[in-house]
Design a protein around this motif. Structure first.
Motif, PDB file in Angstrom:
ATOM      1  N   LEU A 136       0.925  -1.212   0.047  1.00 42.27           N
ATOM      2  CA  LEU A 136      -0.056   0.052   0.018  1.00 42.27           C
ATOM      3  C   LEU A 136       1.140   1.194   0.085  1.00 42.27           C
ATOM      4  O   LEU A 136       0.548   2.238  -0.895  1.00 42.27           O
ATOM      5  CB  LEU A 136      -0.948  -0.076   1.444  1.00 42.27           C
ATOM      6  CG  LEU A 136      -1.609   1.262   1.458  1.00 42.27           C
ATOM      7  CD1 LEU A 136      -2.725   1.409   0.017  1.00 42.27           C
ATOM      8  CD2 LEU A 136      -2.524   1.108   2.699  1.00 42.27           C
ATOM      9  N   MET A 137       1.805   1.279   0.777  1.00 41.29           N
ATOM     10  CA  MET A 137       2.644   2.611   1.098  1.00 41.29           C
ATOM     11  C   MET A 137       3.476   2.610  -0.291  1.00 41.29           C
ATOM     12  O   MET A 137       3.638   3.831  -0.716  1.00 41.29           O
ATOM     13  CB  MET A 137       3.712   2.188   2.166  1.00 41.29           C
ATOM     14  CG  MET A 137       3.210   2.143   3.606  1.00 41.29           C
ATOM     15  SD  MET A 137       2.383   3.779   3.899  1.00 41.29           S
ATOM     16  CE  MET A 137       3.549   4.851   4.321  1.00 41.29           C
ATOM     17  N   VAL A 138       3.846   1.527  -0.867  1.00 42.75           N
ATOM     18  CA  VAL A 138       4.959   1.864  -2.140  1.00 42.75           C
ATOM     19  C   VAL A 138       3.960   2.277  -3.373  1.00 42.75           C
ATOM     20  O   VAL A 138       4.378   2.922  -4.230  1.00 42.75           O
ATOM     21  CB  VAL A 138       5.554   0.496  -2.563  1.00 42.75           C
ATOM     22  CG1 VAL A 138       6.105   0.317  -3.941  1.00 42.75           C
ATOM     23  CG2 VAL A 138       6.695   0.142  -1.382  1.00 42.75           C
ATOM     24  N   ASN A 139       2.726   1.389  -3.337  1.00 39.27           N
ATOM     25  CA  ASN A 139       1.923   1.789  -4.576  1.00 39.27           C
ATOM     26  C   ASN A 139       1.501   3.239  -4.412  1.00 39.27           C
ATOM     27  O   ASN A 139       1.052   3.768  -5.564  1.00 39.27           O
ATOM     28  CB  ASN A 139       0.546   0.899  -4.540  1.00 39.27           C
ATOM     29  CG  ASN A 139       1.043  -0.346  -5.150  1.00 39.27           C
ATOM     30  OD1 ASN A 139       2.162  -0.721  -5.711  1.00 39.27           O
ATOM     31  ND2 ASN A 139       0.113  -1.414  -4.696  1.00 39.27           N
ATOM     32  N   THR A 140       1.211   3.626  -3.071  1.00 40.68           N
ATOM     33  CA  THR A 140       0.742   5.236  -3.077  1.00 40.68           C
ATOM     34  C   THR A 140       1.709   6.273  -3.382  1.00 40.68           C
ATOM     35  O   THR A 140       1.442   7.335  -3.793  1.00 40.68           O
ATOM     36  CB  THR A 140       0.172   5.142  -1.611  1.00 40.68           C
ATOM     37  OG1 THR A 140      -0.862   4.466  -1.458  1.00 40.68           O
ATOM     38  CG2 THR A 140      -0.602   6.575  -1.415  1.00 40.68           C
ATOM     39  N   PHE A 141       2.894   6.071  -2.824  1.00 41.53           N
ATOM     40  CA  PHE A 141       4.004   7.097  -2.616  1.00 41.53           C
ATOM     41  C   PHE A 141       5.136   7.005  -3.436  1.00 41.53           C
ATOM     42  O   PHE A 141       5.886   7.544  -3.552  1.00 41.53           O
ATOM     43  CB  PHE A 141       4.477   7.327  -1.063  1.00 41.53           C
ATOM     44  CG  PHE A 141       3.359   7.698  -0.044  1.00 41.53           C
ATOM     45  CD1 PHE A 141       2.835   8.988  -0.235  1.00 41.53           C
ATOM     46  CD2 PHE A 141       2.582   6.502   0.736  1.00 41.53           C
ATOM     47  CE1 PHE A 141       1.707   9.122   0.664  1.00 41.53           C
ATOM     48  CE2 PHE A 141       1.635   6.887   1.539  1.00 41.53           C
ATOM     49  CZ  PHE A 141       1.044   8.162   1.512  1.00 41.53           C
ATOM     50  N   THR A 142       5.244   5.422  -4.196  1.00 45.10           N
ATOM     51  CA  THR A 142       6.603   5.149  -4.794  1.00 45.10           C
ATOM     52  C   THR A 142       7.436   4.506  -3.681  1.00 45.10           C
ATOM     53  O   THR A 142       7.222   4.737  -2.487  1.00 45.10           O
ATOM     54  CB  THR A 142       7.304   6.275  -5.603  1.00 45.10           C
ATOM     55  OG1 THR A 142       7.874   7.248  -4.842  1.00 45.10           O
ATOM     56  CG2 THR A 142       6.366   6.960  -6.557  1.00 45.10           C
ATOM     57  N   GLU A 143       8.483   3.799  -4.218  1.00 46.32           N
ATOM     58  CA  GLU A 143       9.163   2.978  -3.321  1.00 46.32           C
ATOM     59  C   GLU A 143      10.006   3.816  -2.495  1.00 46.32           C
ATOM     60  O   GLU A 143      10.119   3.772  -1.160  1.00 46.32           O
ATOM     61  CB  GLU A 143      10.209   2.130  -4.259  1.00 46.32           C
ATOM     62  CG  GLU A 143      11.038   1.112  -3.192  1.00 46.32           C
ATOM     63  CD  GLU A 143      11.609  -0.245  -4.161  1.00 46.32           C
ATOM     64  OE1 GLU A 143      12.927  -0.002  -3.913  1.00 46.32           O
ATOM     65  OE2 GLU A 143      10.772  -1.033  -4.428  1.00 46.32           O
ATOM     66  N   THR A 144      10.644   4.886  -2.983  1.00 41.68           N
ATOM     67  CA  THR A 144      11.677   5.761  -2.110  1.00 41.68           C
ATOM     68  C   THR A 144      10.492   6.787  -1.626  1.00 41.68           C
ATOM     69  O   THR A 144      10.926   7.189  -0.431  1.00 41.68           O
ATOM     70  CB  THR A 144      12.670   6.569  -2.946  1.00 41.68           C
ATOM     71  OG1 THR A 144      11.990   6.884  -4.149  1.00 41.68           O
ATOM     72  CG2 THR A 144      13.714   5.450  -3.405  1.00 41.68           C
ATOM     73  N   GLY A 145       9.374   7.264  -2.158  1.00 42.96           N
ATOM     74  CA  GLY A 145       8.690   8.351  -1.504  1.00 42.96           C
ATOM     75  C   GLY A 145       8.075   7.753  -0.126  1.00 42.96           C
ATOM     76  O   GLY A 145       7.569   8.469   0.738  1.00 42.96           O
ATOM     77  N   ALA A 146       7.550   6.439  -0.011  1.00 40.30           N
ATOM     78  CA  ALA A 146       7.091   5.736   1.021  1.00 40.30           C
ATOM     79  C   ALA A 146       8.081   5.886   2.135  1.00 40.30           C
ATOM     80  O   ALA A 146       7.456   6.019   3.330  1.00 40.30           O
ATOM     81  CB  ALA A 146       6.958   4.233   0.790  1.00 40.30           C
ATOM     82  N   VAL A 147       9.427   6.032   2.001  1.00 39.53           N
ATOM     83  CA  VAL A 147      10.352   5.915   3.208  1.00 39.53           C
ATOM     84  C   VAL A 147      10.013   7.209   4.139  1.00 39.53           C
ATOM     85  O   VAL A 147       9.843   6.932   5.173  1.00 39.53           O
ATOM     86  CB  VAL A 147      11.761   5.760   2.489  1.00 39.53           C
ATOM     87  CG1 VAL A 147      12.744   5.991   3.869  1.00 39.53           C
ATOM     88  CG2 VAL A 147      11.958   4.449   2.105  1.00 39.53           C
TER      89      VAL A 147
END
Length: 206
Positions: free
Chosen positions: A54-65
């Motif tokens: 959910l985090m990666v799909n919403t914010f992109t992989e590095t944006g989720a961090v």
């Protein structure tokens, strides 16, 4: 095999345990900065894998961090936030292995990079001129980048004081985004999706 950022996110959520995961999901749902996560999406999350996706799909992989770190700190999980910041930062600095491009078709001729070289170009680099000329909601983008800690208060003030949108975007490109590398470009891409959705969608289709 070295762990990816996605692996580190999942490890972090595993470490939270059921109680802190509930707090995390509640805080994520209440988060006002875009992109927003709907409650219906949260309710479908049953484990750390679902939450990571959910985090990666919403914010992109590095944006989720940075979003994950922000929420961890808000719910008092500072140790996990520090570990994620350190581990994910190391992963982001590793250059991924890119497979060798397939041979060019027989009809291709002439020197210069083939289509495969263009496919790896980042959205921000590919559309730099268009973004400088067409993005107008720069202050909203700065707000998001400041929230994600990709720019400092000093960066914000310096860019905000530029008189035109074009000058603001050039200053943003040449300063904080250049310094942050790929993670900065991912964060800017995410901010553009929120603040300039129609322009971003148009450029992503090209």
């Amino acid at each position: 095999m070295a762990k990816s950022i996605k692996d580190h996110l999942q490890d972090t959520f595993d470490d939270l345990g059921e109680g802190d995961q509930r707090k995390f999901k509640s805080k994520l749902c209440d988060r006002r900065t875009g992109p927003r996560v709907r409650r219906a999406q949260i309710e479908k999350v049953t484990d750390s894998i679902d939450l990571t996706n959910l985090m990666v799909n919403t914010f992109t992989e590095t944006g989720a961090v940075p979003v994950t770190i922000e929420i961890l700190q808000a719910i008092g999980c500072n140790e996990q936030a520090s570990e994620l910041k350190e581990n994910a930062g190391k992963s982001a600095l590793r250059v991924p292995t890119v497979p060798s491009p397939a041979p060019a078709p027989a009809s291709a001729s002439g020197p210069g990079p083939g289509p495969s070289a263009l496919s790896t170009e980042h959205f921000i680099d590919k559309n730099r001129v268009e973004l400088i000329n067409r993005v107008h909601n720069v202050d909203s983008i700065l707000d998001q980048l400041l929230q994600m800690k990709f720019i400092t208060n000093e960066d914000y003030e310096s860019i905000h004081n530029e008189k035109t949108s074009q000058k603001k975007m050039r200053e943003l490109f040449m300063g904080p985004i250049k310094s942050a590398g790929t993670r900065g470009k991912d964060a800017l891409h995410q901010a553009l999706r929120q603040s300039e959705p129609h322009l971003t969608e148009e450029l992503e289709r090209q």
